[in-house]
Write a protein that holds these residues in place. Structure first.
Motif, PDB file in Angstrom:
ATOM      1  N   ILE A  89      -7.112  -2.660   3.150  1.00 36.35           N
ATOM      2  CA  ILE A  89      -7.845  -2.932   1.507  1.00 36.35           C
ATOM      3  C   ILE A  89      -7.107  -2.705   1.026  1.00 36.35           C
ATOM      4  CG2 ILE A  89     -10.063  -2.075   2.019  1.00 36.35           C
ATOM      5  CD1 ILE A  89      -7.681   0.005   0.214  1.00 36.35           C
ATOM      6  N   ARG A  90      -6.197  -3.654   0.048  1.00 38.96           N
ATOM      7  CA  ARG A  90      -5.005  -4.302  -0.715  1.00 38.96           C
ATOM      8  C   ARG A  90      -5.721  -3.017  -1.871  1.00 38.96           C
ATOM      9  NH1 ARG A  90      -1.631  -9.468  -0.809  1.00 38.96           N
ATOM     10  NH2 ARG A  90      -1.152  -8.003   1.221  1.00 38.96           N
ATOM     11  N   VAL A  91      -4.413  -2.581  -2.430  1.00 36.83           N
ATOM     12  CA  VAL A  91      -4.505  -1.391  -4.090  1.00 36.83           C
ATOM     13  C   VAL A  91      -2.762  -1.924  -4.490  1.00 36.83           C
ATOM     14  CG1 VAL A  91      -4.813   0.694  -4.993  1.00 36.83           C
ATOM     15  CG2 VAL A  91      -6.177   0.667  -2.886  1.00 36.83           C
ATOM     16  N   ASP A  92      -3.022  -2.269  -5.691  1.00 36.58           N
ATOM     17  CA  ASP A  92      -2.063  -2.832  -5.622  1.00 36.58           C
ATOM     18  C   ASP A  92      -1.081  -4.214  -5.856  1.00 36.58           C
ATOM     19  OD1 ASP A  92      -0.156  -3.033  -8.706  1.00 36.58           O
ATOM     20  OD2 ASP A  92       0.745  -1.728  -8.169  1.00 36.58           O
ATOM     21  N   THR A  93      -0.252  -3.601  -4.618  1.00 36.72           N
ATOM     22  CA  THR A  93       0.224  -5.009  -3.669  1.00 36.72           C
ATOM     23  C   THR A  93       0.598  -4.217  -2.801  1.00 36.72           C
ATOM     24  OG1 THR A  93       2.888  -3.866  -4.800  1.00 36.72           O
ATOM     25  CG2 THR A  93       2.154  -5.731  -5.990  1.00 36.72           C
ATOM     26  N   CYS A  94      -0.016  -2.736  -2.204  1.00 32.26           N
ATOM     27  CA  CYS A  94       0.138  -2.751  -0.899  1.00 32.26           C
ATOM     28  C   CYS A  94      -0.965  -2.508  -0.109  1.00 32.26           C
ATOM     29  CB  CYS A  94       0.705  -1.395  -1.205  1.00 32.26           C
ATOM     30  SG  CYS A  94       2.254  -0.838  -1.625  1.00 32.26           S
ATOM     31  N   VAL A 113      -1.952   8.686   1.859  1.00 34.26           N
ATOM     32  CA  VAL A 113      -1.373   9.094  -0.441  1.00 34.26           C
ATOM     33  C   VAL A 113      -0.667   7.990  -0.376  1.00 34.26           C
ATOM     34  CG1 VAL A 113       1.160  10.429  -0.996  1.00 34.26           C
ATOM     35  CG2 VAL A 113      -0.356  11.057   1.159  1.00 34.26           C
ATOM     36  N   ARG A 114      -0.635   7.614  -1.837  1.00 32.94           N
ATOM     37  CA  ARG A 114      -0.428   6.491  -2.499  1.00 32.94           C
ATOM     38  C   ARG A 114       1.134   6.233  -2.545  1.00 32.94           C
ATOM     39  NH1 ARG A 114      -2.805   4.039  -7.097  1.00 32.94           N
ATOM     40  NH2 ARG A 114      -1.218   2.409  -7.616  1.00 32.94           N
ATOM     41  N   CYS A 115       1.565   4.815  -1.940  1.00 31.18           N
ATOM     42  CA  CYS A 115       2.054   4.123  -1.999  1.00 31.18           C
ATOM     43  C   CYS A 115       2.605   3.534  -3.126  1.00 31.18           C
ATOM     44  CB  CYS A 115       2.779   3.473  -0.780  1.00 31.18           C
ATOM     45  SG  CYS A 115       4.783   2.262  -0.703  1.00 31.18           S
ATOM     46  N   TRP A 116       3.654   3.928  -3.866  1.00 29.54           N
ATOM     47  CA  TRP A 116       4.430   3.517  -5.461  1.00 29.54           C
ATOM     48  C   TRP A 116       5.606   2.012  -5.010  1.00 29.54           C
ATOM     49  CZ3 TRP A 116       1.277   3.655  -9.535  1.00 29.54           C
ATOM     50  CH2 TRP A 116       0.496   4.717  -9.711  1.00 29.54           C
ATOM     51  N   ALA A 117       5.822   1.862  -3.935  1.00 30.04           N
ATOM     52  CA  ALA A 117       6.703   0.965  -3.711  1.00 30.04           C
ATOM     53  C   ALA A 117       5.565  -0.400  -3.708  1.00 30.04           C
ATOM     54  CB  ALA A 117       7.272   0.742  -2.662  1.00 30.04           C
ATOM     55  N   ARG A 118       6.818  -1.316  -4.248  1.00 31.69           N
ATOM     56  CA  ARG A 118       5.884  -2.631  -3.411  1.00 31.69           C
ATOM     57  C   ARG A 118       6.282  -3.448  -2.005  1.00 31.69           C
ATOM     58  NH1 ARG A 118       4.531  -4.839  -8.437  1.00 31.69           N
ATOM     59  NH2 ARG A 118       5.089  -6.055  -7.555  1.00 31.69           N
ATOM     60  N   HIS A 119       4.428  -4.052  -1.888  1.00 30.41           N
ATOM     61  CA  HIS A 119       4.310  -5.072  -1.081  1.00 30.41           C
ATOM     62  C   HIS A 119       4.872  -3.719   0.524  1.00 30.41           C
ATOM     63  CE1 HIS A 119       4.237  -8.346  -3.361  1.00 30.41           C
ATOM     64  NE2 HIS A 119       5.286  -8.279  -4.287  1.00 30.41           N
ATOM     65  N   GLN A 120       4.167  -2.802   0.318  1.00 33.50           N
ATOM     66  CA  GLN A 120       3.838  -1.882   1.549  1.00 33.50           C
ATOM     67  C   GLN A 120       2.567  -2.297   2.643  1.00 33.50           C
ATOM     68  OE1 GLN A 120       7.112  -0.139   2.775  1.00 33.50           O
ATOM     69  NE2 GLN A 120       7.829  -1.839   0.703  1.00 33.50           N
TER      70      GLN A 120
END
Length: 138
Positions: free
Chosen positions: A25-30, A65-72
């Motif tokens: 699933i995609r949340v934001d860009t991850c 755990v939420r990842c705040w880096a982009r495109h992971q």
């Protein structure tokens, strides 16, 4: 700037969707992995600042755990192992089906009666034989 309230925000970005075959699933860009047993089922994704939780009915099928880096792409090793097992089973089923050969059913096998037309009737229609459609002879 104002200070943040003492209570954390409620689940942001609640989302309900059907899980596709790729089990991410995609949340934001991850992209976050979900257990493959939920493929094709309706899932609910709850997101806050710290975590991503995916439920299928009353069953939790992913927690990250939420990842705040982009495109992971974040993959749980348990989800990857389950996907390998299911993929192997699908390949075995497909190879067994190929080994069994194609299933050819004649209309009689299905209990359907099909009209059998004589082939020379087509010759008459397309004036390939004598006595065909109204064609004047030269």
């Amino acid at each position: 700037m104002l200070t943040l309230p003492p209570v954390g925000p409620p689940n942001w970005w609640p989302q309900t969707t059907r899980l596709g075959r790729d089990h991410y699933i995609r949340v934001d860009t991850c992209d976050y992995s979900v257990h493959p047993r939920a493929i094709g089922h309706r899932i609910t994704v709850r997101t806050d600042t710290e975590s991503i939780t995916v439920t299928c009915g009353n069953d939790t099928v992913a927690r990250h755990v939420r990842c705040w880096a982009r495109h992971q792409s974040i993959t749980d090793p348990e989800h990857a192992a389950a996907a390998r097992i299911l993929r192997g089973q699908a390949i075995q089923r497909a190879s067994r089906a190929r080994a069994a050969g194609p299933i050819a059913l004649a209309p009689d096998d299905l209990g359907i009666e099909v009209e059998q037309r004589e082939l020379n009737s087509y010759d008459r229609i397309f004036t390939l034989i004598e006595g065909g459609a109204d064609k004047e002879e030269i």
